[in-house]
Structure formats: structure tokens, C-alpha cells
Design an enzyme around this catalytic site. Structure first.
Site, PDB file in Angstrom:
ATOM      1  N   CYS A  62       0.768  -1.167   0.138  1.00 28.17           N
ATOM      2  CA  CYS A  62       0.000   0.081  -0.181  1.00 28.17           C
ATOM      3  C   CYS A  62       0.823   1.094   0.015  1.00 28.17           C
ATOM      4  O   CYS A  62       0.287   2.354  -0.297  1.00 28.17           O
ATOM      5  CB  CYS A  62      -0.891   0.009   1.125  1.00 28.17           C
ATOM      6  SG  CYS A  62      -2.191  -1.499   1.236  1.00 28.17           S
ATOM      7  N   ASN A  70     -10.169   0.094   0.101  1.00 29.33           N
ATOM      8  CA  ASN A  70      -8.720   0.203   0.288  1.00 29.33           C
ATOM      9  C   ASN A  70      -8.336  -0.505  -1.128  1.00 29.33           C
ATOM     10  O   ASN A  70      -8.258  -1.592  -1.474  1.00 29.33           O
ATOM     11  CB  ASN A  70      -8.341  -0.655   1.507  1.00 29.33           C
ATOM     12  CG  ASN A  70      -6.666  -0.733   1.557  1.00 29.33           C
ATOM     13  OD1 ASN A  70      -5.912  -0.173   0.601  1.00 29.33           O
ATOM     14  ND2 ASN A  70      -6.329  -1.146   2.797  1.00 29.33           N
ATOM     15  N   HIS A 106      -2.965   7.034   2.164  1.00 24.87           N
ATOM     16  CA  HIS A 106      -3.350   5.993   1.760  1.00 24.87           C
ATOM     17  C   HIS A 106      -4.653   5.738   2.357  1.00 24.87           C
ATOM     18  O   HIS A 106      -4.925   5.980   3.699  1.00 24.87           O
ATOM     19  CB  HIS A 106      -2.292   4.759   2.335  1.00 24.87           C
ATOM     20  CG  HIS A 106      -2.794   3.497   2.129  1.00 24.87           C
ATOM     21  ND1 HIS A 106      -3.567   3.059   0.945  1.00 24.87           N
ATOM     22  CD2 HIS A 106      -3.206   2.368   2.874  1.00 24.87           C
ATOM     23  CE1 HIS A 106      -4.001   1.809   0.941  1.00 24.87           C
ATOM     24  NE2 HIS A 106      -3.683   1.497   2.090  1.00 24.87           N
TER      25      HIS A 106
HETATM   26  O1  UT7 Z   1      -3.671  -1.025   3.646  1.00 25.15           O
HETATM   27  C1  UT7 Z   1      -3.073  -1.705   4.794  1.00 25.15           C
HETATM   28  C2  UT7 Z   1      -3.558  -1.115   6.005  1.00 25.15           C
HETATM   29  N1  UT7 Z   1      -4.687  -1.765   6.474  1.00 25.15           N
HETATM   30  C3  UT7 Z   1      -5.092  -0.942   7.389  1.00 25.15           C
HETATM   31  O2  UT7 Z   1      -5.009  -0.064   7.876  1.00 25.15           O
HETATM   32  C4  UT7 Z   1      -6.314  -1.962   8.308  1.00 25.15           C
HETATM   33  C5  UT7 Z   1      -6.038  -1.243   9.894  1.00 25.15           C
HETATM   34  N2  UT7 Z   1      -6.993  -2.032  10.661  1.00 25.15           N
HETATM   35  C6  UT7 Z   1      -8.605  -1.714  10.825  1.00 25.15           C
HETATM   36  O3  UT7 Z   1      -8.676  -0.918   9.885  1.00 25.15           O
HETATM   37  C7  UT7 Z   1      -9.330  -2.422  11.600  1.00 25.15           C
HETATM   38  O4  UT7 Z   1      -8.228  -3.109  12.692  1.00 25.15           O
HETATM   39  C8  UT7 Z   1     -10.291  -3.302  11.089  1.00 25.15           C
HETATM   40  C9  UT7 Z   1     -11.330  -2.368  10.482  1.00 25.15           C
HETATM   41  C10 UT7 Z   1      -9.387  -4.266  10.367  1.00 25.15           C
HETATM   42  C11 UT7 Z   1     -10.699  -4.174  12.170  1.00 25.15           C
HETATM   43  O5  UT7 Z   1     -11.519  -3.083  13.255  1.00 25.15           O
HETATM   44  P1  UT7 Z   1     -11.413  -3.506  14.935  1.00 25.15           P
HETATM   45  O6  UT7 Z   1     -11.882  -2.569  15.525  1.00 25.15           O
HETATM   46  O7  UT7 Z   1      -9.791  -3.621  14.872  1.00 25.15           O
HETATM   47  O8  UT7 Z   1     -12.040  -4.791  14.863  1.00 25.15           O
HETATM   48  P2  UT7 Z   1     -11.506  -6.309  15.551  1.00 25.15           P
HETATM   49  O9  UT7 Z   1     -10.632  -6.874  14.505  1.00 25.15           O
HETATM   50  O10 UT7 Z   1     -11.191  -6.273  17.108  1.00 25.15           O
HETATM   51  O11 UT7 Z   1     -12.986  -7.085  15.612  1.00 25.15           O
HETATM   52  C12 UT7 Z   1     -14.039  -6.521  16.414  1.00 25.15           C
HETATM   53  C13 UT7 Z   1     -15.133  -7.654  16.319  1.00 25.15           C
HETATM   54  C14 UT7 Z   1     -14.903  -8.878  16.461  1.00 25.15           C
HETATM   55  O12 UT7 Z   1     -16.061  -9.732  17.090  1.00 25.15           O
HETATM   56  P3  UT7 Z   1     -15.923  -9.948  18.423  1.00 25.15           P
HETATM   57  O13 UT7 Z   1     -14.727 -11.055  18.685  1.00 25.15           O
HETATM   58  O14 UT7 Z   1     -15.574  -8.701  19.357  1.00 25.15           O
HETATM   59  O15 UT7 Z   1     -17.183 -10.730  18.992  1.00 25.15           O
HETATM   60  C15 UT7 Z   1     -15.020  -9.453  15.098  1.00 25.15           C
HETATM   61  O16 UT7 Z   1     -15.388 -10.925  14.860  1.00 25.15           O
HETATM   62  O17 UT7 Z   1     -15.829  -7.554  15.001  1.00 25.15           O
HETATM   63  C16 UT7 Z   1     -16.106  -8.756  14.269  1.00 25.15           C
HETATM   64  N3  UT7 Z   1     -15.974  -8.422  12.984  1.00 25.15           N
HETATM   65  C17 UT7 Z   1     -16.951  -8.070  12.126  1.00 25.15           C
HETATM   66  N4  UT7 Z   1     -18.216  -7.925  12.269  1.00 25.15           N
HETATM   67  C18 UT7 Z   1     -18.972  -7.732  11.144  1.00 25.15           C
HETATM   68  C19 UT7 Z   1     -14.530  -8.442  12.188  1.00 25.15           C
HETATM   69  N5  UT7 Z   1     -15.064  -8.177  10.955  1.00 25.15           N
HETATM   70  C20 UT7 Z   1     -16.283  -7.894  10.862  1.00 25.15           C
HETATM   71  C21 UT7 Z   1     -17.117  -7.574   9.855  1.00 25.15           C
HETATM   72  N6  UT7 Z   1     -18.401  -7.585  10.082  1.00 25.15           N
HETATM   73  N7  UT7 Z   1     -16.639  -7.644   8.394  1.00 25.15           N
END
Ligand code: UT7
Length: 321
Positions: free
Chosen positions: A115, A278, A248
């Protein structure tokens, strides 16, 4: 002294647009509220099955050439950033050179910095031009991330889209690119990867993107702030003297945190993540071209372009447009 200056921008978004609800309808276990709330993403565009990375790059490159008032034959360097090339080899840049009908002996190559790819490519082209070895470059970010998404992994498949962006960079008497900074820390190569390879006709490892989202998030917020300050210092300006930041586009919360860290109003940040998702190396030139074409970015404006992504890599380019 020779300077390097952007003289034209172009971009291309493939025709298939999928909203978050469209993903739900396709059986992904997610919902619009979660995706918008956590990332700001409302939709993404995907290439048709018959479109490959070089096709998207071609459309963006043609628009950039037209904006610069140049023909493909005027170009003596192509640097194409991608993590989703047409083939293992030849480079997608060489395939693009053919598709552009270029019969000259330009230098062309792909650049892999995920990226951060476009920022790495732009900083690389600037060094070629400032050295005097090349005069007119096409710098492109083009991606078909839809091909490496695991549709069983809702934590990643909702985040990415396809697209391409391009700029023409030319030798100039007046300063365009003012400062560049490129960095990487390979100790964090496993937090965002497609850990697969090909051996004897078989995929070894995984051909799908995997990510430790929270680790990437924290890293991104820290380094995007640091690298913005670094290039402004190099150029001897305050961050408040930047007209537009074009980071980005991974997550709107990362963009908000970066603006806050730099003490800049969020209105100065070009944001496309809601509609594009993204698009990896394509996200910065796509956002740049959009804001040029809608009239927000004007000649003379000072722009800060920032990349961050797998590797782990990050970088920035500060320029007068
Ligand atoms: O280009 C490379 C750069 N990439 C990035 O910059 C990505 C950076 N990271 C992020 O943007 C965030 O970490 C994410 C958007 C990927 C994830 O957000 P988060 O606040 O870190 O969520 P998490 O991974 O801690 O997940 C929280 C909850 C989980 O459920 P429980 O375990 O708390 O019950 C996941 O299972 O959200 C759930 N979850 C979803 N729910 C609905 C994860 N993905 C999804 C989804 N839809 N697509």
C-alpha cells in the site's frame, strides 16, 4: 538544477460497484453498520473477470497522459506499483508499455511496496529525473486486490477494492517534488501478507491476504504522523502550510487520527475510502486525481502524499502541484 514535477493525473475505477449490503447479499457474514462504523467504507469497485492489472493501469495512464498533453512515445520511464501483477513475469509495466503502443526503449519496471507502492514509485521516479537520466515518467499504482481476498474471512474481505491511478512526472526548472521519505521495517512483515509462493506448479502457503488489523492500525497511525513531520522538516515548512493531505485510504479512523496528530483540520484530508475501499497502491493516485478533477486541488497547492502498508513499509512525498 533539475526538478521533478507532476504535469498530469489520471485514474480508473472498474465498473462493478458493490455496496456493503451487496456483500451481505452475496453471503458475507457482515453488515453495513459494522463496516461503516469501523472503517468508513460504504462501497468498493471490482474489476470484471476479463480485466487484469495492466488493463486498469492502461486506462489510468491514458488519462494522465491526456491531462499532461503528452503521448506515450514521450515517456522514457514507467514505474508501476502493484502487489497484484498480471504475471510472475514479465513485469506489468512491460505489458503496459506494449498496451500503450510504446516502441521506444524506455526503462520500465514494477515496484512492490504494497500500500506504500505509489509513494515509493513516485519518490523513485523523482530520483531518476533529478539525476538527469530520464525526462518524462509515468508513475502508476494499479491493483486487483479482489483476486487475493479470502471471502470466508470477513475481517479482511470487506476492506479492499480494485482501481488504478497514474501521474506523469517531468523534468522541470521549477520545484515540484520538494521532499521524499521512504521507510520499512521488515520485522513486521507478518502483520499484513499474502504468504504464498509457487513451486512446481503448486501454490505453497496461502494465496490469500491475511492481516492483523489492530497491529496494522496502530503502526499506521504512528508512522503516518512521523513521516509527515519528517518531509515537512526536510522542506523547511510547517505542517500547517500543507494545503491537502492525501494519505493511503485504508480506514477513515486512521485518517482522522493522522489529521489530529498533525493538528490539521480534517477538511484538508482528501478522503475516498467510503466509495473506493482500500485499493492498496492505487489509493493515493486515485484520490489525487479525483480531487484534481473536482477542482479542490489547484496548481500551486502544496500536497502531502502518504503511504503505509505491508512490509511493513511507509513513506511520504511533499510537492508543489
Ligand atoms: O492497507 C493496509 C492497511 N490496512 C489497514 O490499515 C487496516 C487497519 N485495521 C483496521 O482498519 C481495523 O483493525 C479493522 C477494520 C480491520 C478491524 O477493526 P477492529 O476494531 O480492530 O475490529 P476487530 O478485529 O477487533 O474485531 C471486532 C469484532 C470481532 O467480534 P468479537 O470477537 O468482538 O465478537 C470481529 O469478529 O468485530 C467482528 N468483525 C466483524 N463484524 C462484522 C470483524 N470483521 C467483521 C465484519 N463484519 N466484516
Amino acid at each position: 538544477m533539475i526538478h521533478a514535477r507532476i504535469t498530469g493525473t489520471g485514474s480508473y475505477l472498474p465498473p462493478v460497484r458493490l455496496s456493503n449490503d451487496d456483500l451481505v447479499a452475496r453471503g458475507i457474514d457482515t453488515n453495513d453498520e459494522w463496516v461503516v462504523g469501523r472503517t468508513g467504507i460504504r462501497a468498493r469497485h471490482f474489476a470484471r473477470d476479463d480485466q487484469v492489472c495492466s488493463d486498469l493501469a492502461l486506462a489510468a495512464a491514458e488519462r494522465a497522459l491526456e491531462a499532461a498533453g503528452r503521448k506515450a512515445a514521450d515517456i522514457d520511464l514507467i514505474v508501476l506499483a502493484t502487489s497484484t501483477p498480471d504475471y510472475i513475469f514479465p513485469s506489468t509495466a512491460a505489458i503496459l508499455q506494449k498496451k500503450l503502443g510504446m516502441a521506444n526503449d524506455a526503462a520500465v519496471f514494477d515496484l512492490q511496496a504494497v500500500c506504500s507502492g505509489f509513494v515509493y514509485a513516485l519518490a523513485t521516479a523523482e530520483k531518476f529525473i533529478r539525476s538527469g537520466s530520464h525526462k518524462r515518467a509515468l508513475v502508476i499504482g494499479s491493483e486487483v486486490f479482489s483476486r487475493i481476498l479470502n471471502w470466508q474471512d470477513r475481517t479482511t474481505c470487506v476492506l479492499f477494492g480494485d482501481g488504478a491511478g497514474a501521474v506523469v512526472v517531468e523534468a522541470s526548472d521549477t520545484p515540484g517534488i520538494l521532499a521524499t521519505a521512504l521507510h520499512a521495517d521488515g520485522r513486521h512483515s507478518d502483520i499484513l501478507s499474502v504468504p504464498g509462493s509457487i513451486n512446481s506448479g503448486k501454490v505453497v502457503g496461502s494465496p490469500f491476504l491475511q492481516m492483523d488489523g489492530q497491529a496494522v492500525f496502530k503502526f499506521a497511525v504512528r508512522v503516518l504522523g512521523d513521516v509527515a513531520i519528517e518531509v515537512c522538516k526536510q522542506a523547511g515548512i510547517a505542517t500547517s502550510e500543507v494545503d491537502w493531505i492525501i494519505p493511503h485510504q485504508a480506514n477513515v479512523r486512521i485518517l482522522q487520527a493522522t489529521a489530529k496528530r498533525l493538528d490539521l483540520p480534517f477538511e484538508k484530508v482528501i478522503v475516498t475510502v467510503a466509495e473506493h475501499g482500500n485499493t492498496s497502491a492505487a489509493s493515493v493516485p486515485l484520490a489525487l486525481d479525483l480531487a484534481v478533477r473536482d477542482g479542490r486541488i489547484q496548481p500551486g497547492h502544496r500536497l502531502l502524499l502518504q503511504g503505509v502498508g505491508g512490509g511493513f513499509t511507509w513513506g511520504a512525498v511533499l510537492l508543489n502541484f
